[in-house]
Design an enzyme around this catalytic site. Sequence first.
Site, short mmCIF file in Angstrom:
data_model
loop_
_atom_site.label_atom_id
_atom_site.label_comp_id
_atom_site.label_asym_id
_atom_site.label_seq_id
_atom_site.Cartn_x
_atom_site.Cartn_y
_atom_site.Cartn_z
N SER A 36 0.84 -1.20 0.00
CA SER A 36 0.00 0.00 0.00
C SER A 36 0.87 1.25 0.00
O SER A 36 0.38 2.35 0.12
CB SER A 36 -0.94 0.01 1.21
N ASN A 96 -5.34 3.29 4.63
CA ASN A 96 -4.11 3.82 5.22
C ASN A 96 -3.93 5.32 4.98
O ASN A 96 -3.30 5.99 5.78
CB ASN A 96 -2.90 3.05 4.72
#
Length: 184
Positions: free
Chosen positions: A12, A83
């Site tokens: 990510s 995130n």
Amino acid sequence: MKPDAVLATNTSSIPLEELSGVLARPGRLVGLHFFNPAAIMKLVEVVPTVRTAPDVVADSTAFVERIGKVAVHCPDRAGFIVNMLLCPYIIDAIRMYESGFATKEDIDAGMVNGANYPMGPLALSDLVGDDATGDLAPLLALRRSQTLRTTLRVLHGGGDKVDLEVEARRLDDGRLQLAMTDAA
């Protein structure tokens, strides 16, 4: 790799477009971002690049659902959905604690009882791993500063009215410190 194989990555923090640029078949790359601990967490972010073939996205989504997970789709950008929101939240909680503003217990209790979150930000950081948060936060901050620079240029008509410089330096304790200044 077989021509019909799908190459899935769990990252990510690295934009997938950077990865796809070195592949012979970039249309076969997709992000499948499982959350830690994967056995417990239900969410998987399905992240195509601009070159990912539609059938790869459909097959990847079906796979995620077949294994009992919940798929959400998001564009290729550092941090994806969760995130990009979660890291600043956790980092702010750590800063509150480090500065003596509140105890760990009060910070977590505030978010559990005041925002109805299942756990507080510091307990969550412990669960997912402080190392994961610490590694990802500087990368997201740098990507955000690049996005902010672009956004400000667009807001100012694309001219030279806004020119930001981002300086990154490694601190003695290994953390990355970012500073953004107006270069004009």
